[in-house]
Enzyme design. Sequence first.
Site, PDB file in Angstrom:
ATOM      1  N   LYS A  22      21.319  32.518  19.589  1.00  0.00           N
ATOM      2  CA  LYS A  22      22.663  32.917  20.053  1.00  0.00           C
ATOM      3  C   LYS A  22      23.094  33.955  19.479  1.00  0.00           C
ATOM      4  CE  LYS A  22      24.867  29.509  21.750  1.00  0.00           C
ATOM      5  NZ  LYS A  22      25.528  28.163  21.660  1.00  0.00           N
ATOM      6  N   ARG A  91      29.819  27.414  17.033  1.00  0.00           N
ATOM      7  CA  ARG A  91      28.963  27.089  18.180  1.00  0.00           C
ATOM      8  C   ARG A  91      27.700  27.176  17.268  1.00  0.00           C
ATOM      9  NH1 ARG A  91      29.410  29.840  23.638  1.00  0.00           N
ATOM     10  NH2 ARG A  91      28.337  27.992  24.367  1.00  0.00           N
ATOM     11  N   GLY A 100      22.385  21.471  24.418  1.00  0.00           N
ATOM     12  CA  GLY A 100      23.152  20.150  24.262  1.00  0.00           C
ATOM     13  C   GLY A 100      22.870  19.486  23.061  1.00  0.00           C
ATOM     14  N   MET A 102      22.736  20.110  19.751  1.00  0.00           N
ATOM     15  CA  MET A 102      23.641  20.114  18.441  1.00  0.00           C
ATOM     16  C   MET A 102      25.125  20.694  19.049  1.00  0.00           C
ATOM     17  SD  MET A 102      20.873  22.416  16.063  1.00  0.00           S
ATOM     18  CE  MET A 102      20.714  23.706  17.087  1.00  0.00           C
ATOM     19  N   ARG A 336      20.337  34.408  26.964  1.00  0.00           N
ATOM     20  CA  ARG A 336      19.137  34.270  26.313  1.00  0.00           C
ATOM     21  C   ARG A 336      17.956  34.259  27.342  1.00  0.00           C
ATOM     22  NH1 ARG A 336      21.076  27.886  25.655  1.00  0.00           N
ATOM     23  NH2 ARG A 336      21.151  27.450  27.788  1.00  0.00           N
ATOM     24  N   HIS A 452      23.630  19.749  31.888  1.00  0.00           N
ATOM     25  CA  HIS A 452      22.660  19.205  30.865  1.00  0.00           C
ATOM     26  C   HIS A 452      21.458  18.622  31.426  1.00  0.00           C
ATOM     27  CE1 HIS A 452      21.259  16.132  28.234  1.00  0.00           C
ATOM     28  NE2 HIS A 452      21.285  17.086  27.189  1.00  0.00           N
ATOM     29  N   ARG A 573     -22.075  12.462  28.342  1.00  0.00           N
ATOM     30  CA  ARG A 573     -22.146  11.194  27.674  1.00  0.00           C
ATOM     31  C   ARG A 573     -23.126  10.387  28.191  1.00  0.00           C
ATOM     32  NH1 ARG A 573     -15.663  11.701  27.912  1.00  0.00           N
ATOM     33  NH2 ARG A 573     -16.457  12.486  29.907  1.00  0.00           N
ATOM     34  N   ARG A 628     -25.369  14.497  25.472  1.00  0.00           N
ATOM     35  CA  ARG A 628     -25.413  13.737  24.005  1.00  0.00           C
ATOM     36  C   ARG A 628     -26.358  12.661  24.405  1.00  0.00           C
ATOM     37  NH1 ARG A 628     -19.670  11.305  22.218  1.00  0.00           N
ATOM     38  NH2 ARG A 628     -20.304   9.947  23.681  1.00  0.00           N
ATOM     39  N   GLU A 758     -19.214  15.233  13.594  1.00  0.00           N
ATOM     40  CA  GLU A 758     -18.011  14.314  13.770  1.00  0.00           C
ATOM     41  C   GLU A 758     -17.856  13.452  12.461  1.00  0.00           C
ATOM     42  OE1 GLU A 758     -19.148  11.747  16.967  1.00  0.00           O
ATOM     43  OE2 GLU A 758     -21.192  12.167  16.870  1.00  0.00           O
ATOM     44  N   SER A 777     -21.544  21.148  18.023  1.00  0.00           N
ATOM     45  CA  SER A 777     -20.346  20.716  18.709  1.00  0.00           C
ATOM     46  C   SER A 777     -19.485  19.740  17.921  1.00  0.00           C
ATOM     47  CB  SER A 777     -20.835  20.002  20.255  1.00  0.00           C
ATOM     48  OG  SER A 777     -19.866  19.708  20.773  1.00  0.00           O
ATOM     49  N   GLY A 779     -17.379  16.872  17.478  1.00  0.00           N
ATOM     50  CA  GLY A 779     -16.577  15.803  18.163  1.00  0.00           C
ATOM     51  C   GLY A 779     -15.252  15.516  17.285  1.00  0.00           C
ATOM     52  N   THR A 780     -14.153  16.077  17.737  1.00  0.00           N
ATOM     53  CA  THR A 780     -13.000  15.968  17.013  1.00  0.00           C
ATOM     54  C   THR A 780     -12.145  14.597  17.255  1.00  0.00           C
ATOM     55  OG1 THR A 780     -11.752  17.100  18.828  1.00  0.00           O
ATOM     56  CG2 THR A 780     -12.489  18.475  16.911  1.00  0.00           C
ATOM     57  N   ASN A 781     -12.602  13.743  18.103  1.00  0.00           N
ATOM     58  CA  ASN A 781     -12.160  12.475  18.248  1.00  0.00           C
ATOM     59  C   ASN A 781     -12.344  11.635  16.906  1.00  0.00           C
ATOM     60  OD1 ASN A 781     -10.923  13.344  20.642  1.00  0.00           O
ATOM     61  ND2 ASN A 781     -12.397  12.165  21.768  1.00  0.00           N
ATOM     62  N   ASP A 782     -13.764  11.580  16.939  1.00  0.00           N
ATOM     63  CA  ASP A 782     -14.166  10.751  15.681  1.00  0.00           C
ATOM     64  C   ASP A 782     -14.113  11.613  14.386  1.00  0.00           C
ATOM     65  OD1 ASP A 782     -15.213   8.381  16.661  1.00  0.00           O
ATOM     66  OD2 ASP A 782     -17.391   8.945  16.807  1.00  0.00           O
ATOM     67  N   CYS A 845     -15.875  19.384  21.621  1.00  0.00           N
ATOM     68  CA  CYS A 845     -15.911  18.643  22.935  1.00  0.00           C
ATOM     69  C   CYS A 845     -15.195  17.340  22.758  1.00  0.00           C
ATOM     70  CB  CYS A 845     -17.572  17.977  22.945  1.00  0.00           C
ATOM     71  SG  CYS A 845     -18.162  16.933  22.004  1.00  0.00           S
ATOM     72  N   TYR A 865     -17.093  28.104  22.474  1.00  0.00           N
ATOM     73  CA  TYR A 865     -16.403  27.358  23.525  1.00  0.00           C
ATOM     74  C   TYR A 865     -15.740  26.190  23.301  1.00  0.00           C
ATOM     75  CZ  TYR A 865     -20.280  23.959  23.241  1.00  0.00           C
ATOM     76  OH  TYR A 865     -21.146  22.768  22.839  1.00  0.00           O
TER      77      TYR A 865
END
Length: 893
Positions: A22, A91, A100, A102, A336, A452, A573, A628, A758, A777, A779-782, A845, A865
Site C-alpha cells: 500500500k 492503515r 481484511g 489486518m 495495487r 471481503h 508401479r 519400478r 529414497e 529417480s 522417491g521424495t515421499n519415502d 517421481c 525431469y
Amino acid sequence: MEKFVYDFAEGNKDLKDLLGGKGANLAEMTNLGLPVPAGFTITTEACQRFLAEGAHVDGLDTEIDRHLAALEATMGKKLGDPGDPLLVSVRSGAKFSMPGMMETVLNVGLNDESVTGLSRQAGGNDRFAWDSYRRLIQMFGKTVCDVPGEEFEEALHDAKVAKGVKDDVQLDAGDLQELVTAYKKVFAKHVGHEFPQEPRQQLDLAIEAVFRSWNADRAVLYRRQERIPADLGTAVNVVAMVFGNLGPDSGTGVAFTRDPATGESGIYGDYLQNAQGEDVVAGIRNTLPLADLEKIDKKSYDELLQIMATLEGHYHDLCDIEFTIERGKLWMLQTRVGKRTAAAAFTIAHQLVDEGMIDLDEAVTRVSGAQLAQLMFPRFDLSGDPAPLTRGVGASPGAAYGSVVFTSEAAVAQAAAGESVILVRRETNPDDLPGMIAAQGILTARGGKTSHAAVVARGMGKTCVCGADELEVGRDQFTVHGQVVREGDVISIDGTTGRVYRGEVPVRPSEVVQYFEGDLDPALANEPLVAAVHQIMTHADERARLKVRTNADTGPDSARARRFGAQGIGLCRTEHMFLGDRRELVERLILAHTKTERDDALAALRPLQRADFLDIFREMNGLPVTVRLIDPPLHEFLPSLEELAVQVAVARERGEEAERDTRMLAAVRRMHESNPMLGLRGVRLGLVIPGLFAMQVRAIAEAAVALAAEGGTPRPEIMVPLVGAVQELETVRGEAEKIIAEVVGDSGVQVLIGTMIEVPRAALTAGQIAEAAEFFSFGTNDLTQMAWGFSRDDVEGAFFWRYLELGIFGISPFESIDRDGVGRLVRIAAEEGRSARPGLKLGVCGEHGGDPESVHFFHEVGLDYVSCSPFRVPIARLEAGRAAVESAGSDHR
C-alpha cells in the site's frame, strides 16, 4: 541512524519490502502526480522491531513527530485541533496483499471537542461529524482494545429499530450523537476506562494495534494458506482523511481496470454514495455498479477513467483501485496489482501480450500452476435445466455444491468429517477465514465483487457468489423468494454466472481439460480462455528445461498423460499390477514350499506382467518408461492377520478343515513386521525371494522386444527401489543384465538400469551408487518419511495440524519439498552422482513432482525431469517453463 518513516514523495512501487504494497503504491501514485492525500509510511522494519522487542521502538516517536508536523503544515491543520481538526487514517499495508486480515482505524484525532470543529469544517454538517466519531469509537474499540464488535453492531441495530429505519444513512445527527454515547459505554465497560480523548495517544495506540495485527489469528492463518512468509511484518500508512460521507455529492468506491473474474476489458467496480471506504469492502450495504457514477458525478467519473488508464499503462497489469469523492473532488486512496481469478489471470496475460504491454516470458510468470489446476476442475452441466433459487454476483468462478452451513465453526467441523459444505453468510468478515478455507464455496446476501468474501475467495480460488437477490439469512436457515433452505440442505452455486440452485447440479469437464485432451481446437474455440491457455502453455514448453513425465501403471492412464503433454513415464508401479484377480497368484508365490511351486507361481505372473508392459510401451512409443520393480512388503497382498486368525479359530470350533487358511495364517505370521515400511520390501525382496525380480525384468524385456518387432521404439528403464548400498544394486543389476542380454538379442532394444533414491544413506553415498546406476529417480515421499522420521499415514491426521499451527511447518513437507532437509539430500545426491557419472540422468517421481514450488527447486538443483500424476502434468509443464524464465531473469540481474 535507522530510518523508520517515509513521506509518500520519498518512496516508489519497488520498495514493497520496506513500505509494504500500500505504501509503495501510494508513493508511486504521488510521483505520477495523481490526487493522493498527504501522508507518510512507517516501515515494515519498524514493525519487525516492535514485534521482536515487544515494546516501543527507539527513535520512532521522534520520526513520527517530524513527519506529522510536516503533514500538519501541508494540510494547514493540527491533529485533533478542536477548532479545525486534522484527522488521519491508520492503515496496514504488508508486502503481499492480505485483504481484511489486518487492521485499519479511520478518523483518528476526533474527540468530544473536535467533533464540533469537524462539523464546522463540513459547513455545519452535524450528522457527518457524529457519524465519523461513532465510526472511530467502533473501529478503535474493536481494533485497538479488543472490544467485541458485536456489541457495537447491536447498539447500531437498536438505534435503527428505535428510529424505524433500515440503513445507517437514515439516522440523523441526534440519533448518531446518542449512538456515540452508547458506544462510549460499551467501550468503557470492556476496557475499564473512558475512550481516549488525546489525539496523539489515539494515533500511537492505533499504530501499535496495526503492528500487532500482523500476528492476529486470522492473519497467521491467511499467510499459511497463501504461503506468505511470517517474518515480513506490515508497514503502517498514516494518511490525511478525505471524507466520502459528507452527503450525496460524496462517496467511496473500488474500481478494477479489467474484470477480476473473467479478465475482460470494461468498467468494473462498486460505488457507494455518502459512505466511507470500509462500507464498500465490508459488504454491509449493497453497492451501485461503477458505471452508475457517470450519472451521479460525470466529472469525477471521467477523471477516474483517465486515472485507471494511466495506472494500467504504468503497471502493465490489472489494477485494483480504492477512491473517495469528497464533495465532487476525486482522491486516490490505494492501488495495487489486483487479485484475480485463475481464468482472469490467463486471459489478462494473453490480452496484454496481444496489446504489446508485456512479452510471452512475462505472461508465463503472470500465471501459476495452482491457477491452471483451478481451470481444470469441472463446471455445472445445465442440460437438465435446473431452476435457480436466486442469482447474485458471480464473484469467484467455479462450480461448487454442498450442505449449507451458517457459521465458520460448522464449516470447519463438517469439512473435517469429509463433508462438502457451502458457507452461507449475510456478509463475511475476516474472522470467517477458517470456514471459507474449509468450504467448497461461499454465498453471501450482501456485497459485490469487491466485498471481503469476493476478494478473499478469488485469492484462494474458491467459488463465491455475493449479494444474492432477496436472500434473508437466519441462524439455521435462509429464505429466498418464498423458499426456505435449512442447515444441512444441499445447494449448488455457480461463481461464474452468480446463479444458486437447490440440490446437487451435475458437472461437466472444463474447456481447458477438453483442450488438453485434444477435443477442443484452440483456433476454433469460442472460449477466449482456451486461446490464452494454449498461447501460454506453448511458450512455457518452449522455455522449459525440465521434462515432465507421468506416474502411470496402465495403458489408459499412460494415454491420457501423453495427451496432457507427458514426455514419458517416470514411475510405473508394478505392484499395482498384482491387485484384483491377480492377488491369488501372489498368494501362491508366498505360500510356495518348494522351488517348483514358486517357479510355477512366477511363470503364471510373467505373461500378465508382459502384457501390461506392452500396453504401456505402445502408448508411450518413443518415450522413456521407468518401471519400478515391486516395492511394498509382500504381506500387503495377503489377508489381515486378525481376519485370518478369526476364520481359523471359527473353523476349528466347528470341527471343519481349514488347511489353506491355516497355511495362510502361518505365512502371514511369518511375514508380519512391526514396521513393514522399514522391513522386507524394495530391493530386499529381490535379494531374498529368488526369481521375483528376474520374472519382472524378463517380462519388461520381452514386452520391449515385442514392441520393437511391431516397428515401435520402446525405451524401457528398470528402476530398483529402496537401495541403500551400492552392493545391493550391483547384485540385482548383474542378474538383470544377463536376462536382458538373453531376451533382447540383436533386436536393438536398449534397457537402462537405475535406482530410486529414497533412503537417506543412498543420497549420502550417491557417488558410489552412481557407478552402478544409469539414472537416479528421487522417491521424495519415502525420502521425506525417513529424513523426518515420520510415518505419513500415521502423522498427517494426528499432529500435523499442530505443527502448522505452531509454525514449525509453513506447509506439510509431504506437499511441498522441504528444501533445507530433504532438498539438501537431493542436492547432495545430484552433485555427487554426476561427479561420479557425468551423464547420469536425474528425475523425481514422488508427489512433489507436481507441486509448483517443488518444481522450481528441482529446476534449480539441475534435475532432468519431474514425474507426477496425469492430471498434474499440465501444471508441472507450466511451472517448468516459469522456473526457466525466472531463472534466466535472475541470471541477467
